[in-house]
Design a protein around this motif. Structure first.
Motif, mmCIF file in Angstrom:
data_model
loop_
_atom_site.group_PDB
_atom_site.id
_atom_site.type_symbol
_atom_site.label_atom_id
_atom_site.label_comp_id
_atom_site.label_asym_id
_atom_site.label_seq_id
_atom_site.Cartn_x
_atom_site.Cartn_y
_atom_site.Cartn_z
ATOM 1 N N ASN A 10 17.314 8.199 3.377
ATOM 2 C CA ASN A 10 17.456 9.169 2.274
ATOM 3 C C ASN A 10 18.222 8.575 1.103
ATOM 4 O O ASN A 10 19.140 9.192 0.568
ATOM 5 C CB ASN A 10 18.154 10.451 2.759
ATOM 6 C CG ASN A 10 17.485 11.021 4.001
ATOM 7 O OD1 ASN A 10 16.261 11.070 4.081
ATOM 8 N ND2 ASN A 10 18.290 11.419 4.977
ATOM 9 N N GLY A 11 17.888 7.346 0.738
ATOM 10 C CA GLY A 11 18.495 6.725 -0.427
ATOM 11 C C GLY A 11 19.908 6.223 -0.232
ATOM 12 O O GLY A 11 20.570 5.820 -1.195
ATOM 13 N N GLY A 39 11.143 -2.094 1.964
ATOM 14 C CA GLY A 39 10.587 -0.740 1.978
ATOM 15 C C GLY A 39 9.724 -0.473 0.767
ATOM 16 O O GLY A 39 9.612 -1.318 -0.130
ATOM 17 N N ALA A 40 9.115 0.717 0.742
ATOM 18 C CA ALA A 40 8.317 1.112 -0.417
ATOM 19 C C ALA A 40 9.232 1.302 -1.621
ATOM 20 O O ALA A 40 8.876 1.009 -2.752
ATOM 21 C CB ALA A 40 7.557 2.397 -0.112
ATOM 22 N N SER A 41 10.444 1.797 -1.343
ATOM 23 C CA SER A 41 11.458 1.924 -2.392
ATOM 24 C C SER A 41 12.789 1.480 -1.818
ATOM 25 O O SER A 41 13.124 1.799 -0.674
ATOM 26 C CB SER A 41 11.564 3.380 -2.852
ATOM 27 O OG SER A 41 12.839 3.582 -3.451
ATOM 28 N N CYS A 42 13.527 0.695 -2.595
ATOM 29 C CA CYS A 42 14.839 0.242 -2.133
ATOM 30 C C CYS A 42 15.933 0.880 -2.970
ATOM 31 O O CYS A 42 17.020 0.317 -3.135
ATOM 32 C CB CYS A 42 14.938 -1.281 -2.171
ATOM 33 S SG CYS A 42 13.757 -2.096 -1.087
ATOM 34 N N ALA A 43 15.661 2.070 -3.543
ATOM 35 C CA ALA A 43 16.672 2.769 -4.334
ATOM 36 C C ALA A 43 17.867 3.075 -3.435
ATOM 37 O O ALA A 43 17.694 3.595 -2.332
ATOM 38 C CB ALA A 43 16.085 4.054 -4.897
ATOM 39 N N LYS A 58 15.565 -7.450 -2.524
ATOM 40 C CA LYS A 58 14.726 -6.273 -2.299
ATOM 41 C C LYS A 58 13.269 -6.677 -2.144
ATOM 42 O O LYS A 58 12.688 -7.252 -3.064
ATOM 43 C CB LYS A 58 14.878 -5.293 -3.459
ATOM 44 C CG LYS A 58 16.295 -4.724 -3.568
ATOM 45 C CD LYS A 58 16.345 -3.546 -4.507
ATOM 46 C CE LYS A 58 16.685 -3.982 -5.915
ATOM 47 N NZ LYS A 58 16.970 -2.822 -6.787
ATOM 48 N N GLU A 60 10.103 -4.856 -2.074
ATOM 49 C CA GLU A 60 9.632 -3.506 -2.392
ATOM 50 C C GLU A 60 8.132 -3.543 -2.616
ATOM 51 O O GLU A 60 7.658 -4.262 -3.487
ATOM 52 C CB GLU A 60 10.328 -3.020 -3.680
ATOM 53 C CG GLU A 60 11.094 -1.744 -3.527
ATOM 54 C CD GLU A 60 11.965 -1.429 -4.754
ATOM 55 O OE1 GLU A 60 12.093 -2.269 -5.651
ATOM 56 O OE2 GLU A 60 12.496 -0.312 -4.794
ATOM 57 N N PRO A 62 4.344 -0.901 -1.792
ATOM 58 C CA PRO A 62 3.812 0.313 -1.138
ATOM 59 C C PRO A 62 3.493 0.092 0.343
ATOM 60 O O PRO A 62 3.739 0.969 1.176
ATOM 61 C CB PRO A 62 2.527 0.594 -1.936
ATOM 62 C CG PRO A 62 2.741 -0.051 -3.267
ATOM 63 C CD PRO A 62 3.619 -1.243 -3.029
ATOM 64 N N GLY A 65 6.020 0.863 3.077
ATOM 65 C CA GLY A 65 6.448 2.251 3.264
ATOM 66 C C GLY A 65 6.398 2.697 4.713
ATOM 67 O O GLY A 65 7.150 3.560 5.153
ATOM 68 N N ALA A 169 14.372 -9.425 -6.737
ATOM 69 C CA ALA A 169 13.177 -8.913 -6.059
ATOM 70 C C ALA A 169 12.517 -10.044 -5.287
ATOM 71 O O ALA A 169 12.424 -11.170 -5.775
ATOM 72 C CB ALA A 169 12.215 -8.338 -7.077
#
Lengths: 320, 249
Positions: A10-11, A39-43, A58, A60, A62, A65, A169
């Motif tokens: 969860n971020g 991951g799909a997002s590394c926020a 990172k 990153e 899709p 995911g 990245a």
């Protein structure tokens, strides 16, 4: 350089990952530490800088995911090679335990699972790890060029230590994998996994029936814990799932507080929880072996004591 | 279909652990040896696939001479062939995985079944390592397995619930409790197994990537304190101690 495979939930960086990162920072001394996210997002990855990451890598894309053992292993192993890292750490979470051995085989690296202690001797890593379900501890010396260990959750301290945390990245992988997680069934509703819980309230044969576990759920809720069970309770046919089982053939846990209710303390159970910091035993049999292990023992009827504990905890406003 | 089931001989889970004189390994005196419990689920799954879909099941073990007991038992339960890869325990999961991978390579196994971890060493690593060494798909901690047309669908204990993993065959699957209920060997099976041969091969020597330099017992916990009074008094005393003395709440 030490790389740490970190997981986001969860971020936010998972606590078990922060433990591994903090330990990496301590081991590295002057050397660099890189936190690796896939991951799909590394926020949320930026936070790694606060826990000692000089570098935040990172991967990153899709395709990342959903978890694929072989694809993630390729991404992580490539990062280790590209950065010339000599040590790779990760938390012994379900994903970490699935991924890291595969990465080790890819790199010809030694792998020590669920370590509870680490030290560097020159450039060689030494690990302490529980064996025989924590009935003994093995000291393991690495001889490989790359050295990989998974850290047991709740053992290493999370320590803040601000570093630059330069983000980079990683190249996107090709969507080429042999197996992938397609869906998640029977979601546990965001409940924390037992191996990462700081407080566990467990029930055994003394619970008498599955419905009585509600008493433990109530107490766990009041003090911010998760409910576990002994093998006797799981095997009794009360509908208690095996993923709640603490013990040699279930989960080995190391919470700060473990409350054993109606659990006699069979060797099979003790092997799974003796690494807990503080143990409380509630049992009506004063001779139950669990009392030999408990920091605090209550000889009494759990059906009276547990609700009193819940009531008192609520009154005191105690929440972990 | 060809199935390989890897079995490890381990001390009985009730064994009281004593450290050997050299201080690096288990004292083998009085130890009862068994098949690692999770490996029994792996073998059972192989045997069920043999019965339902038709398959040839080969049991393999990396270990010393006495590990033949585990293989003899697998034959009694219904395995078609058994192979011992003779090797001494090193404590290095990658060395075991390499020995297994070298053996399995090129033999056309469609499915390689393992326990999710061997009791004792508790690494939970060999299955995944063999998958990587042979370039195969993997699913670990599997509680349900379905095969069809060169693919598998496995339910596994993952993060926050049951995960469904799908992938291509051949694949490595590691078994978790819940996958099935292992059978017991019948007298007929035991008698038949006595007539079958266990193939013995020298395990390929591979360099260890790590070694166990010491085995120690955990410190014993000091005996704690029992709390007096009725349930309400005990409860309030306990919360006070947990908060103020132990500082865990």
């Amino acid at each position: 350089m030490i790389l740490v495979f970190c997981e986001l939930q969860n971020g936010k960086i998972r606590k078990a990952s922060l433990e591994a990162l903090s330990e990496a920072r301590r081991l590295a001394g002057e050397a660099r530490v890189g936190a690796l996210f896939v991951g799909a997002s590394c926020a949320g990855a930026e936070d790694a800088a606060k826990f000692g990451a000089d570098l935040i890598l990172k991967a990153e894309a899709p395709v990342l995911g959903a978890y694929s053992s072989d694809l993630f292993a390729t991404v992580v192993a490539d990062a280790v090679k590209a950065r010339g890292a000599s040590v790779l750490l990760g938390a012994a979470t379900p994903m970490g335990k699935d991924l890291l051995p595969r990465v080790a085989a890819k790199l010809g690296a030694g792998y020590a699972a669920e370590v509870t202690g680490l030290s560097m001797h020159g450039n060689k890593l030494q690990a302490l790890r529980p064996v025989y379900a924590a009935k003994a501890f093995a000291t393991v010396d690495f001889s490989s060029e790359v050295q990989i260990a998974s850290t047991r959750p709740n053992v290493f301290a999370v320590t803040e230590c601000s570093k630059a945390g330069t983000a980079e990245a990683l190249p996107a992988p090709t969507a080429d994998f042999k197996a992938i997680v397609k869906e998640i069934l029977a979601k546990s509703g965001g409940k924390q996994d037992l191996t990462e819980a700081e407080v566990i309230v467990s029930g055994g044969r003394g619970m008498k029936e599955g419905a009585n576990f509600q008493l433990l759920e109530d107490l766990a809720e009041a003090i911010g814990g998760v409910v576990g069970a002994s093998r006797a309770a799981v095997d009794a046919g009360w509908g208690i799932p095996h993923n709640m089982q603490v013990g040699q053939t279930g989960k080995v846990v190391s919470p700060t507080l473990y409350i054993a209710c109606g659990i006699s303390g069979a060797i099979q159970h003790v092997a799974g929880m003796s690494g807990s910091k503080v143990i409380v035993a509630i049992n009506k049999d004063p001779e139950a072996p669990i009392f030999k292990l408990a920091n605090y023992g209550i000889v009494g009827d759990l059906f009276e004591v547990v609700p009193e504990l819940t009531k008192a905890a609520k009154a005191l406003g105690i929440t972990k | 279909m060809k199935i390989l089931v890897a079995l490890k001989q381990v001390p009985d889970t009730e064994t009281k652990i004593k450290v050997g004189a050299e201080g690096r390994s288990l004292d083998p005196a009085d130890v009862k040896w068994i098949t690692s419990p999770y490996d029994e689920y792996a073998l059972e799954e192989g045997l069920r696939l043999k019965e339902s879909k038709g398959a040839e099941v080969t049991a393999v073990s990396v270990g010393p001479e006495k590990a033949k007991d585990v293989l003899r038992n697998a034959l009694a339960l219904g395995a078609d062939a058994a192979v011992l890869l003779k090797s001494n325990e090193t404590g290095d999961p990658l060395a075991v995985a390499k020995t297994l991978a070298i053996f399995a390579e090129g033999k056309g196994f469609d499915l390689l079944l393992f326990g999710n971890k061997g009791f004792g060493a508790d690494n939970g690593a060999v299955g995944a390592m063999v998958a990587e060494l042979l370039g195969l798909a993997q699913a670990n901690l599997v509680t349900k397995l379905e095969l069809e047309e060169g693919r598998f669908r496995a339910e596994r204990e993952g993060d926050g619930g049951t995960e469904v993993v799908e992938g291509s065959l051949p694949a490595v699957i590691t078994a978790q409790r819940g996958l099935n209920e292992p059978r017991y060997a019948g007298l007929k099976g035991i008698m038949a197994a006595k007539k079958k041969t266990i193939e013995e091969l020298e395990g390929t020597a591979v360099a260890a990537t790590l070694t166990v330099s010491a085995l120690t017992l955990p410190p014993t916990r000091p005996e704690g304190r029992k709390l007096d009074g009725d349930a309400a008094a005990q409860a309030s005393a306990l919360l006070g101690l947990l908060r103020d003395e132990a500082k865990v709440l």
